[in-house]
Design an enzyme around this catalytic site. Structure first.
Site, PDB file in Angstrom:
ATOM      1  N   ASN A 187       0.576  11.118 -28.670  1.00  0.00           N
ATOM      2  CA  ASN A 187      -0.046  11.638 -27.445  1.00  0.00           C
ATOM      3  C   ASN A 187      -1.029  12.757 -27.772  1.00  0.00           C
ATOM      4  N   GLU A 227       7.286  -0.135  -8.266  1.00  0.00           N
ATOM      5  CA  GLU A 227       7.163   1.302  -8.471  1.00  0.00           C
ATOM      6  C   GLU A 227       7.032   1.440  -9.974  1.00  0.00           C
ATOM      7  N   LEU A 266       0.839  -1.211   0.000  1.00  0.00           N
ATOM      8  CA  LEU A 266       0.000   0.000   0.000  1.00  0.00           C
ATOM      9  C   LEU A 266       0.866   1.249   0.000  1.00  0.00           C
ATOM     10  N   ASP A 319       9.152  19.197 -21.464  1.00  0.00           N
ATOM     11  CA  ASP A 319       9.221  17.759 -21.741  1.00  0.00           C
ATOM     12  C   ASP A 319       9.807  16.985 -20.562  1.00  0.00           C
ATOM     13  N   PRO A 324      -5.669   8.882 -17.243  1.00  0.00           N
ATOM     14  CA  PRO A 324      -6.526   9.368 -16.155  1.00  0.00           C
ATOM     15  C   PRO A 324      -6.214  10.816 -15.759  1.00  0.00           C
ATOM     16  N   THR A 371       7.430  -4.841 -18.778  1.00  0.00           N
ATOM     17  CA  THR A 371       6.993  -3.733 -19.627  1.00  0.00           C
ATOM     18  C   THR A 371       7.746  -3.719 -20.956  1.00  0.00           C
ATOM     19  N   ASP A 372       7.132  -3.070 -21.955  1.00  0.00           N
ATOM     20  CA  ASP A 372       7.834  -2.880 -23.232  1.00  0.00           C
ATOM     21  C   ASP A 372       8.942  -1.833 -23.100  1.00  0.00           C
ATOM     22  N   GLU A 373       8.940  -1.075 -21.981  1.00  0.00           N
ATOM     23  CA  GLU A 373       9.950  -0.010 -21.834  1.00  0.00           C
ATOM     24  C   GLU A 373      11.357  -0.565 -21.680  1.00  0.00           C
ATOM     25  N   TYR A 398      13.231   3.762 -14.035  1.00  0.00           N
ATOM     26  CA  TYR A 398      12.128   2.789 -13.956  1.00  0.00           C
ATOM     27  C   TYR A 398      12.387   1.607 -14.891  1.00  0.00           C
ATOM     28  N   PHE A 424       2.982  -8.423  -9.797  1.00  0.00           N
ATOM     29  CA  PHE A 424       2.755  -7.078 -10.351  1.00  0.00           C
ATOM     30  C   PHE A 424       3.498  -6.000  -9.556  1.00  0.00           C
ATOM     31  N   LYS A 429      13.146  -2.392 -14.140  1.00  0.00           N
ATOM     32  CA  LYS A 429      12.307  -3.490 -14.650  1.00  0.00           C
ATOM     33  C   LYS A 429      13.180  -4.456 -15.464  1.00  0.00           C
TER      34      LYS A 429
HETATM   35  P1  NAD Z   1       0.632   0.668  -9.828  1.00  0.00           P
HETATM   36  O1  NAD Z   1       1.688   1.661  -9.492  1.00  0.00           O
HETATM   37  O2  NAD Z   1      -0.752   1.123 -10.087  1.00  0.00           O
HETATM   38  O3  NAD Z   1       0.536  -0.412  -8.641  1.00  0.00           O
HETATM   39  C1  NAD Z   1       1.664  -0.955  -8.030  1.00  0.00           C
HETATM   40  C2  NAD Z   1       1.211  -1.690  -6.775  1.00  0.00           C
HETATM   41  O4  NAD Z   1       2.357  -2.302  -6.170  1.00  0.00           O
HETATM   42  C3  NAD Z   1       0.588  -0.778  -5.717  1.00  0.00           C
HETATM   43  O5  NAD Z   1      -0.573  -1.356  -5.181  1.00  0.00           O
HETATM   44  C4  NAD Z   1       1.674  -0.681  -4.641  1.00  0.00           C
HETATM   45  O6  NAD Z   1       1.167  -0.464  -3.345  1.00  0.00           O
HETATM   46  C5  NAD Z   1       2.337  -2.035  -4.773  1.00  0.00           C
HETATM   47  N1  NAD Z   1       3.714  -2.048  -4.286  1.00  0.00           N
HETATM   48  C6  NAD Z   1       4.704  -1.153  -4.607  1.00  0.00           C
HETATM   49  N2  NAD Z   1       5.826  -1.463  -3.946  1.00  0.00           N
HETATM   50  C7  NAD Z   1       5.560  -2.583  -3.222  1.00  0.00           C
HETATM   51  C8  NAD Z   1       6.331  -3.389  -2.349  1.00  0.00           C
HETATM   52  N3  NAD Z   1       7.613  -3.094  -2.094  1.00  0.00           N
HETATM   53  N4  NAD Z   1       5.756  -4.465  -1.779  1.00  0.00           N
HETATM   54  C9  NAD Z   1       4.453  -4.761  -2.033  1.00  0.00           C
HETATM   55  N5  NAD Z   1       3.669  -4.028  -2.837  1.00  0.00           N
HETATM   56  C10 NAD Z   1       4.223  -2.945  -3.429  1.00  0.00           C
HETATM   57  O7  NAD Z   1       1.206  -0.167 -11.039  1.00  0.00           O
HETATM   58  P2  NAD Z   1       0.446  -0.809 -12.291  1.00  0.00           P
HETATM   59  O8  NAD Z   1       0.307   0.220 -13.330  1.00  0.00           O
HETATM   60  O9  NAD Z   1      -0.703  -1.566 -11.822  1.00  0.00           O
HETATM   61  O10 NAD Z   1       1.584  -1.806 -12.791  1.00  0.00           O
HETATM   62  C11 NAD Z   1       1.638  -3.135 -12.295  1.00  0.00           C
HETATM   63  C12 NAD Z   1       2.837  -3.840 -12.919  1.00  0.00           C
HETATM   64  O11 NAD Z   1       2.703  -3.841 -14.325  1.00  0.00           O
HETATM   65  C13 NAD Z   1       4.177  -3.183 -12.623  1.00  0.00           C
HETATM   66  O12 NAD Z   1       5.128  -4.187 -12.427  1.00  0.00           O
HETATM   67  C14 NAD Z   1       4.480  -2.383 -13.898  1.00  0.00           C
HETATM   68  O13 NAD Z   1       5.876  -2.252 -14.064  1.00  0.00           O
HETATM   69  C15 NAD Z   1       3.864  -3.295 -14.939  1.00  0.00           C
HETATM   70  N6  NAD Z   1       3.400  -2.637 -16.168  1.00  0.00           N
HETATM   71  C16 NAD Z   1       2.554  -1.568 -16.094  1.00  0.00           C
HETATM   72  C17 NAD Z   1       2.066  -0.995 -17.270  1.00  0.00           C
HETATM   73  C18 NAD Z   1       1.112   0.169 -17.233  1.00  0.00           C
HETATM   74  O14 NAD Z   1       0.847   0.731 -18.291  1.00  0.00           O
HETATM   75  N7  NAD Z   1       0.563   0.564 -16.102  1.00  0.00           N
HETATM   76  C19 NAD Z   1       2.465  -1.526 -18.511  1.00  0.00           C
HETATM   77  C20 NAD Z   1       3.344  -2.610 -18.542  1.00  0.00           C
HETATM   78  C21 NAD Z   1       3.790  -3.163 -17.361  1.00  0.00           C
HETATM   79  O1  DAU Z   2       4.990   1.199 -21.770  1.00  0.00           O
HETATM   80  C1  DAU Z   2       4.560   0.641 -20.555  1.00  0.00           C
HETATM   81  C2  DAU Z   2       4.709   1.651 -19.460  1.00  0.00           C
HETATM   82  O2  DAU Z   2       3.686   2.603 -19.632  1.00  0.00           O
HETATM   83  C3  DAU Z   2       4.648   1.036 -18.065  1.00  0.00           C
HETATM   84  O3  DAU Z   2       5.724   0.172 -17.900  1.00  0.00           O
HETATM   85  C4  DAU Z   2       4.674   2.125 -16.990  1.00  0.00           C
HETATM   86  O4  DAU Z   2       4.505   1.545 -15.705  1.00  0.00           O
HETATM   87  C5  DAU Z   2       3.547   3.092 -17.265  1.00  0.00           C
HETATM   88  O5  DAU Z   2       3.585   4.151 -16.334  1.00  0.00           O
HETATM   89  C6  DAU Z   2       3.641   3.647 -18.679  1.00  0.00           C
HETATM   90  O6  DAU Z   2       4.786   4.503 -18.830  1.00  0.00           O
HETATM   91  P1  DAU Z   2       4.713   5.879 -19.658  1.00  0.00           P
HETATM   92  O7  DAU Z   2       5.790   6.761 -19.185  1.00  0.00           O
HETATM   93  O8  DAU Z   2       4.622   5.610 -21.114  1.00  0.00           O
HETATM   94  O9  DAU Z   2       3.251   6.396 -19.162  1.00  0.00           O
HETATM   95  P2  DAU Z   2       2.709   7.837 -18.746  1.00  0.00           P
HETATM   96  O10 DAU Z   2       1.243   7.663 -18.557  1.00  0.00           O
HETATM   97  O11 DAU Z   2       3.484   8.434 -17.627  1.00  0.00           O
HETATM   98  O12 DAU Z   2       2.971   8.690 -20.042  1.00  0.00           O
HETATM   99  C7  DAU Z   2       2.438   8.320 -21.301  1.00  0.00           C
HETATM  100  C8  DAU Z   2       2.894   9.318 -22.346  1.00  0.00           C
HETATM  101  O13 DAU Z   2       2.257  10.573 -22.097  1.00  0.00           O
HETATM  102  C9  DAU Z   2       4.387   9.613 -22.310  1.00  0.00           C
HETATM  103  O14 DAU Z   2       4.810   9.862 -23.649  1.00  0.00           O
HETATM  104  C10 DAU Z   2       4.495  10.887 -21.500  1.00  0.00           C
HETATM  105  C11 DAU Z   2       3.220  11.620 -21.864  1.00  0.00           C
HETATM  106  N1  DAU Z   2       2.628  12.488 -20.820  1.00  0.00           N
HETATM  107  C12 DAU Z   2       2.438  11.982 -19.588  1.00  0.00           C
HETATM  108  C13 DAU Z   2       1.846  12.748 -18.599  1.00  0.00           C
HETATM  109  C14 DAU Z   2       1.632  12.196 -17.199  1.00  0.00           C
HETATM  110  C15 DAU Z   2       2.229  13.783 -21.157  1.00  0.00           C
HETATM  111  O15 DAU Z   2       2.392  14.239 -22.301  1.00  0.00           O
HETATM  112  N2  DAU Z   2       1.631  14.547 -20.189  1.00  0.00           N
HETATM  113  C16 DAU Z   2       1.426  14.084 -18.920  1.00  0.00           C
HETATM  114  O16 DAU Z   2       0.870  14.817 -18.062  1.00  0.00           O
END
Ligand code: NAD
Ligand code: DAU
Length: 337
Positions: free
Chosen positions: A250, A82, A35, A273, A192, A123-125, A150, A79, A154
């Protein structure tokens, strides 16, 4: 079967637990989550009366706890991480701690407890960036080239997870997924953040020139991909997961959301940026399609409409989180000036 899900109080983990329990009535899930700011236990409180779901507050880096929980589990879906690139630029250390050392701790516990499948959500990153205006895509053979703390953390964990397969025979699988969106996503993330800004009558901050490309995937489609890998994926394999077939910048994405919400382009605001901002991500998801029969169901339009509706209906969920996220962004902006 009994599952240990880590990070299930976050965005994708919450959606996954809901999806899995709905579609697999014989399975049980224990959700281990520390949490952090990104986790919210209330996401799943309606399930807490069920004997099929248990929440445990704790850190994935806690050895005793990981061991104890894995004694009961057959499958681990990991999952917890950070997950925000902008925060990793500000404070990388916790990313290394959780994403690398936390994963290492889970792998050790999984080995000790003879876990039948350890699935790691990546992640694809990890692949770095692609040039704009090309048809190049990331696939399972693409060389790792992470650019942010980040993605580097990963990528480190991806290597570690694979090493436990090659060295110790731990039955692992990995999915490298593109950008998810949908319900329960913390409003620090782009989609969001845009929707909640518009709901608050505020402008949408577009980083740089807005000509950055992400491969957007509706979160339930990601949950279905994980399901396919858990059912039919082969230990030791990685699977790339993505949502789009054509690039969406974007700026175009912002305009799509404005259109859905009935607002005009006066809501767009170009801002400073992100440091080291990756230009373009695009995922070739042919392997998971051909081998496991998965493909995304939502289009970007249908997924965005559902997502906008969810945020419109759930202000009480995002209001406090948005305050926290915008305070973070204000501090970041003050540093950039
Ligand atoms: P999120 O940040 O919404 O959620 C992460 C969760 O992990 C949170 O509930 C947090 O409390 C918990 N957490 C963090 N550190 C912890 C710890 N030390 N011990 C236990 N719990 C811990 O992340 P998300 O967007 O749901 O992403 C989930 C996974 O998917 C991550 O591994 C992320 O790298 C990967 N991922 C995310 C995206 C994306 O677009 N969101 C895309 C590809 C991969
Ligand atoms: O590609 C997978 C990844 O996607 C995951 O591994 C990460 O956990 C997830 O956070 C996400 O990373 P990004 O950096 O791509 O997502 P973010 O939503 O932060 O940004 C998406 C794109 O939008 C990026 O090009 C930055 C841009 N951006 C982001 C924010 C928050 C803006 O232009 N304005 C903004 O306010």
């Amino acid at each position: 079967m009994t599952f240990l899900v880590t990070g299930g109080a976050g965005f994708i983990g919450t959606n996954f637990i809901r999806y899995w329990l709905e579609n697999h009535p014989q399975d049980k899930i224990v959700n281990l989550d520390r949490l952090t700011y990104a986790g919210d236990r209330k996401n799943l409180t309606d399930l807490e009366n069920s004997s099929r779901y248990q929440f445990v507050k704790g850190d994935i880096g806690n050895q005793g706890l990981a061991n104890q929980l894995m004694k009961e589990a057959e499958v681990v879906v990991h999952f917890a991480a950070e997950s925000h690139v902008d925060r990793s630029i500000e404070n990388p250390e916790v990313f290394l701690q959780t994403n690398i050392l936390g994963t290492f701790n889970l792998l050790e516990a999984a080995l000790k407890n003879k876990i039948k499948r350890f699935h790691y959500i990546s992640t694809d990153e990890v692949f770095g960036e692609l040039p704009l205006g090309t048809k190049e895509k990331f696939n399972e053979e693409t060389k790792f080239d992470p650019h942010s703390p980040y993605s580097a953390s990963k990528a480190g964990a991806d290597h570690l997870v694979l090493s436990y397969y090659h060295t110790f025979g731990l039955p692992i699988t990995i999915t490298n997924c593109s950008n998810n969106y949908g319900p329960y996503q913390y409003p620090e993330k782009f989609i969001p953040r845009m929707i909640t800004n518009i709901l608050d009558g505020k402008k949408i901050p577009i980083y740089g020139d807005g000509q950055y490309v992400r491969d957007w995937l509706y979160v339930t489609d990601h949950c279905r991909a994980i399901e396919a890998v858990l059912r039919w994926g082969k230990p030791g394999q990685t699977y790339c997961v993505g949502g789009l077939t054509k690039d969406v910048s974007n700026l175009s994405l912002a305009k799509m959301i404005l259109k859905i919400m009935g607002k005009g382009e006066e809501y767009l605001e170009f801002v400073v940026d992100r440091a080291g901002h990756d230009r373009r991500y695009a995922v070739d998801w042919n392997k998971i399609k051909k081998e496991l029969g998965w493909k995304p169901k939502e289009t970007i339009k249908s997924g965005l409409v559902k997502t906008v509706f969810w945020y419109q209906q759930n202000e009480s969920w995002w209001r406090e989180k948005k305050k926290e996220a915008e305070e973070f962004y204000q501090k970041l902006a003050a540093k950039k000036i």
